[in-house]
Design a protein around this motif. Structure first.
Motif, PDB file in Angstrom:
ATOM      1  N   GLU A 201      75.001  38.622  74.786  1.00 57.10           N
ATOM      2  CA  GLU A 201      73.657  38.600  74.207  1.00 57.10           C
ATOM      3  C   GLU A 201      72.892  39.875  74.551  1.00 57.10           C
ATOM      4  OE1 GLU A 201      69.552  35.947  74.283  1.00 57.10           O
ATOM      5  OE2 GLU A 201      71.175  35.463  75.652  1.00 57.10           O
ATOM      6  N   LEU A 202      72.992  40.336  75.776  1.00 59.47           N
ATOM      7  CA  LEU A 202      72.280  41.557  76.178  1.00 59.47           C
ATOM      8  C   LEU A 202      72.797  42.790  75.450  1.00 59.47           C
ATOM      9  CD1 LEU A 202      71.637  41.505  80.022  1.00 59.47           C
ATOM     10  CD2 LEU A 202      70.012  41.299  78.166  1.00 59.47           C
ATOM     11  N   MET A 203      74.092  42.853  75.217  1.00 56.12           N
ATOM     12  CA  MET A 203      74.647  44.012  74.535  1.00 56.12           C
ATOM     13  C   MET A 203      74.380  43.983  73.040  1.00 56.12           C
ATOM     14  SD  MET A 203      78.136  44.954  76.514  1.00 56.12           S
ATOM     15  CE  MET A 203      78.890  43.351  76.548  1.00 56.12           C
TER      16      MET A 203
ATOM     17  N   PRO B   8      69.428  32.491  77.650  1.00 60.71           N
ATOM     18  CA  PRO B   8      69.574  31.135  77.109  1.00 60.71           C
ATOM     19  C   PRO B   8      70.980  30.846  76.598  1.00 60.71           C
ATOM     20  CG  PRO B   8      67.774  32.298  76.006  1.00 60.71           C
ATOM     21  CD  PRO B   8      68.428  33.254  76.925  1.00 60.71           C
ATOM     22  N   GLN B   9      71.682  31.850  76.084  1.00 55.59           N
ATOM     23  CA  GLN B   9      73.033  31.613  75.580  1.00 55.59           C
ATOM     24  C   GLN B   9      74.016  31.298  76.694  1.00 55.59           C
ATOM     25  OE1 GLN B   9      74.368  34.799  73.129  1.00 55.59           O
ATOM     26  NE2 GLN B   9      73.099  34.202  71.402  1.00 55.59           N
ATOM     27  N   ALA B  10      73.708  31.703  77.909  1.00 51.71           N
ATOM     28  CA  ALA B  10      74.618  31.462  79.025  1.00 51.71           C
ATOM     29  C   ALA B  10      74.528  30.033  79.537  1.00 51.71           C
ATOM     30  CB  ALA B  10      74.323  32.439  80.159  1.00 51.71           C
ATOM     31  N   HIS B  11      73.479  29.317  79.173  1.00 56.21           N
ATOM     32  CA  HIS B  11      73.280  27.956  79.656  1.00 56.21           C
ATOM     33  C   HIS B  11      73.809  26.959  78.633  1.00 56.21           C
ATOM     34  CE1 HIS B  11      70.370  28.789  82.999  1.00 56.21           C
ATOM     35  NE2 HIS B  11      70.474  29.970  82.414  1.00 56.21           N
ATOM     36  N   SER B  12      74.564  25.996  79.112  1.00 59.88           N
ATOM     37  CA  SER B  12      74.999  24.900  78.251  1.00 59.88           C
ATOM     38  C   SER B  12      74.859  23.603  79.039  1.00 59.88           C
ATOM     39  CB  SER B  12      76.441  25.103  77.786  1.00 59.88           C
ATOM     40  OG  SER B  12      77.312  25.021  78.875  1.00 59.88           O
ATOM     41  N   ASP B  13      74.417  22.581  78.351  1.00 61.80           N
ATOM     42  CA  ASP B  13      74.171  21.305  79.032  1.00 61.80           C
ATOM     43  C   ASP B  13      75.336  20.334  78.861  1.00 61.80           C
ATOM     44  OD1 ASP B  13      73.813  20.904  76.362  1.00 61.80           O
ATOM     45  OD2 ASP B  13      71.948  19.799  76.554  1.00 61.80           O
TER      46      ASP B  13
ATOM     47  N   THR C 147      64.400  36.450  73.994  1.00 64.02           N
ATOM     48  CA  THR C 147      65.485  36.579  73.023  1.00 64.02           C
ATOM     49  C   THR C 147      65.070  37.476  71.867  1.00 64.02           C
ATOM     50  OG1 THR C 147      66.329  34.400  73.626  1.00 64.02           O
ATOM     51  CG2 THR C 147      67.051  35.298  71.523  1.00 64.02           C
ATOM     52  N   GLY C 148      63.823  37.330  71.412  1.00 61.08           N
ATOM     53  CA  GLY C 148      63.318  38.194  70.348  1.00 61.08           C
ATOM     54  C   GLY C 148      63.239  39.647  70.768  1.00 61.08           C
ATOM     55  N   VAL C 149      62.777  39.888  71.981  1.00 57.44           N
ATOM     56  CA  VAL C 149      62.674  41.263  72.477  1.00 57.44           C
ATOM     57  C   VAL C 149      64.066  41.875  72.641  1.00 57.44           C
ATOM     58  CG1 VAL C 149      61.994  42.662  74.465  1.00 57.44           C
ATOM     59  CG2 VAL C 149      60.437  40.935  73.577  1.00 57.44           C
ATOM     60  N   ILE C 150      64.996  41.124  73.201  1.00 54.60           N
ATOM     61  CA  ILE C 150      66.359  41.633  73.375  1.00 54.60           C
ATOM     62  C   ILE C 150      67.002  41.901  72.019  1.00 54.60           C
ATOM     63  CG2 ILE C 150      68.682  40.969  74.126  1.00 54.60           C
ATOM     64  CD1 ILE C 150      67.323  39.616  76.524  1.00 54.60           C
TER      65      ILE C 150
END
Length: 135
Positions: free
Chosen positions: A108-110, A86-91, A29-32
């Protein structure tokens, strides 16, 4: 999993809850975020140097953000963004099951967040002022 093991408390990470390894997800996430910020700043500088105004400048921002997201998705994620984001996952699924919303991973990627937009605007205005206003 070991059936004789004690059940996990709420503060412990359950491997069944998500396929992501938390330290790796934090690093990625930091690198992206860094890549998205640099992309926004460079595209802002390019928009300012080229003298783009109004919607053409924002179109350049959206185009460079989309191209960066597509490049990272192709090179690092094999276009399976929901698996790695990680943003795509929800529990919030039934019985703690993980639901994957792939579109959140693409956002998130964009890097279409407020901080990247403000960096784009800063470099766009600065580049435009240096090249076209102070001739």
């Amino acid at each position: 999993m070991d059936p004789s093991a004690a059940p996990l408390s709420r503060s412990q990470f359950s491997p069944a809850a998500s396929a992501l390894h938390p330290p790796s997800a934090i690093h990625n996430t930091g690198v992206i975020g860094s890549v998205a910020t640099l992309t926004a700043c460079f595209s802002g500088a390019i928009a300012g140097i080229l003298g783009l105004t109004n919607l053409s400048g924002f179109a350049l921002y959206l185009l460079t953000s989309a191209l960066t997201g597509l490049t990272v998705a192709a090179v690092k994620c094999n276009f399976d963004v929901g698996k790695y984001s990680p943003q795509a996952h929800s529990d919030s699924g039934p019985q703690g099951a993980v639901r994957v919303a792939s579109w959140k991973g693409w956002v998130e990627l964009m890097g279409l967040g407020q901080e990247n937009l403000l960096g784009f605007l800063l470099f766009w205005i600065g580049g435009y002022a240096l090249v076209h206003v102070y001739d």
